[in-house]
Write a protein that holds these residues in place. Structure first.
Motif, PDB file in Angstrom:
ATOM      1  N   LYS A 253      55.168 -69.366  26.643  1.00  0.00           N
ATOM      2  CA  LYS A 253      55.317 -68.097  25.427  1.00  0.00           C
ATOM      3  C   LYS A 253      55.476 -68.871  24.049  1.00  0.00           C
ATOM      4  CE  LYS A 253      59.225 -66.019  24.214  1.00  0.00           C
ATOM      5  NZ  LYS A 253      60.982 -65.138  24.405  1.00  0.00           N
ATOM      6  N   SER A 254      56.157 -70.419  24.219  1.00  0.00           N
ATOM      7  CA  SER A 254      55.762 -70.564  23.152  1.00  0.00           C
ATOM      8  C   SER A 254      54.863 -71.071  21.775  1.00  0.00           C
ATOM      9  CB  SER A 254      57.195 -71.551  22.779  1.00  0.00           C
ATOM     10  OG  SER A 254      56.840 -72.281  21.470  1.00  0.00           O
ATOM     11  N   VAL A 255      53.906 -71.558  23.283  1.00  0.00           N
ATOM     12  CA  VAL A 255      52.497 -71.806  22.545  1.00  0.00           C
ATOM     13  C   VAL A 255      51.631 -70.463  22.383  1.00  0.00           C
ATOM     14  CG1 VAL A 255      50.377 -72.901  23.807  1.00  0.00           C
ATOM     15  CG2 VAL A 255      52.326 -74.053  23.881  1.00  0.00           C
ATOM     16  N   VAL A 256      51.766 -69.795  23.146  1.00  0.00           N
ATOM     17  CA  VAL A 256      51.239 -68.765  22.978  1.00  0.00           C
ATOM     18  C   VAL A 256      51.580 -67.664  22.088  1.00  0.00           C
ATOM     19  CG1 VAL A 256      50.236 -66.063  24.406  1.00  0.00           C
ATOM     20  CG2 VAL A 256      50.200 -68.282  25.939  1.00  0.00           C
ATOM     21  N   GLY A 257      52.379 -67.492  21.522  1.00  0.00           N
ATOM     22  CA  GLY A 257      53.616 -67.089  20.470  1.00  0.00           C
ATOM     23  C   GLY A 257      53.891 -65.850  20.582  1.00  0.00           C
TER      24      GLY A 257
END
Length: 313
Positions: A253-257
């Motif tokens: 979730k964090s990497v994808v934004g």
């Protein structure tokens, strides 16, 4: 392996095989052969034998297999056991009959008993019941391991078996119904971000723990073992660390934004509670993974973005 040795990579278009192919070229091996499944059906014994007669490879990386996640394993158990038994039986036997110097068989850590002690040591193989959702696939892989061992014992061949943990990276399968958890979640979070969806639904409780190895690290370990290891004992390939599926979701979730919520569908199966491999043997031989999970997810997501138009039908 010499740099001009003829090396056959079976399954060169898949997640594992493509990584091995990249790694061999990166390290300077210049005589690598491969075929697409349309050019060579590894389930066909006659075709496989003819290929080995014609090409006479000296080394073989057997990375070709029918693979999938929980849904695919549940829906197509006959395909998983039939195709994998045929592929590995044909290639291993043809390698022996055509005097291949060394073969590496790629298995999976799903071969271990569902409730085996953690971390999973190589000697835990065949000490308990398998995870029911992928039993046909696991039994096929165990048969491949035993076939390599048996040919070594009877014919003096030098076939080795490596057991990778959960893998991810370029050329992964991003189909939501047949993929493994990492690529499925990368796609889910990306599409949720694109559509401004309020939440992403993940299967199960989020509590099972999994270990993830970047495919290029696996390939490096495979080339390392092909050059340095001989023996009938299987060798685990992993990073020696795991995280919960919930934590994995948060990282992706964090990497994808993506800025929405994560929800868990507890009516769906969790699979094996934990699957961490003991990499003591591999580390003692002199190899250790060096791609962090965050860096690996970033690379995998970058590849997905660059290729999504061709991989998503």
């Amino acid at each position: 392996m010499k740099y001009n040795s003829k090396i056959y990579v079976a399954g060169h278009r898949g997640l594992v095989g493509s990584a091995i192919l990249r790694k061999l070229k990166e390290k300077g091996y210049t005589n690598v052969v491969y075929r697409t499944s349309a050019e060579l059906d590894l389930r066909d014994k006659i075709q496989v034998n003819q290929f080995f007669v014609d090409e006479k490879p000296e080394y073989v990386f057997l990375a070709a297999a029918k693979v999938g996640g929980i849904i695919a394993n549940n829906q197509y158990p006959a395909d998983f056991i039939y195709d994998n038994l045929l592929i590995q039986t044909n290639v291993i036997d043809a390698a022996y009959r055509n005097n291949v110097a060394k073969l590496m068989f790629l298995g999976s850590t799903c071969i271990y008993p569902k409730l085996a002690p953690q971390p999973l040591k190589e000697e835990y193989l065949l000490t308990g019941l398998l995870e029911p959702t992928n039993e046909p696939y696991a039994i096929a892989k165990i048969a491949g391991i035993k076939m390599c061992e048996s040919y070594n014992r009877q014919y003096g061949t030098k076939y080795i078996s490596a057991m990778p943990t959960n893998l991810y990276g370029p050329n992964d399968n991003f189909d939501l119904y047949t993929s493994h958890v990492m690529p499925a979640l990368i796609r889910k979070f990306h599409e949720a971000k694109e559509s401004n969806a309020p939440f992403v639904k993940m299967w199960g409780t989020g509590t099972p723990k999994r270990e993830f190895l970047y495919s290029d690290d696996l390939a490096d370990a495979c080339v390392f073992l092909m050059n340095t290891y001989e023996g009938n004992e299987i060798v685990n390939i992993g990073v020696g660390e795991d995280i919960t599926i919930k934590e994995l979701g948060e990282k992706i979730k964090s990497v994808v934004g993506y800025e929405g919520e994560i929800q868990f569908d507890i009516t769906k199966p969790d699979g094996t509670p934990r699957k961490l491999v003991d990499v003591t043997k591999l580390n003692a031989l002199g190899w250790k993974a060096d791609t962090s999970l965050e860096a690996g997810i970033e690379k995998a997501y970058k590849w997905f973005l660059e290729n999504k138009l061709t991989i998503i039908k």
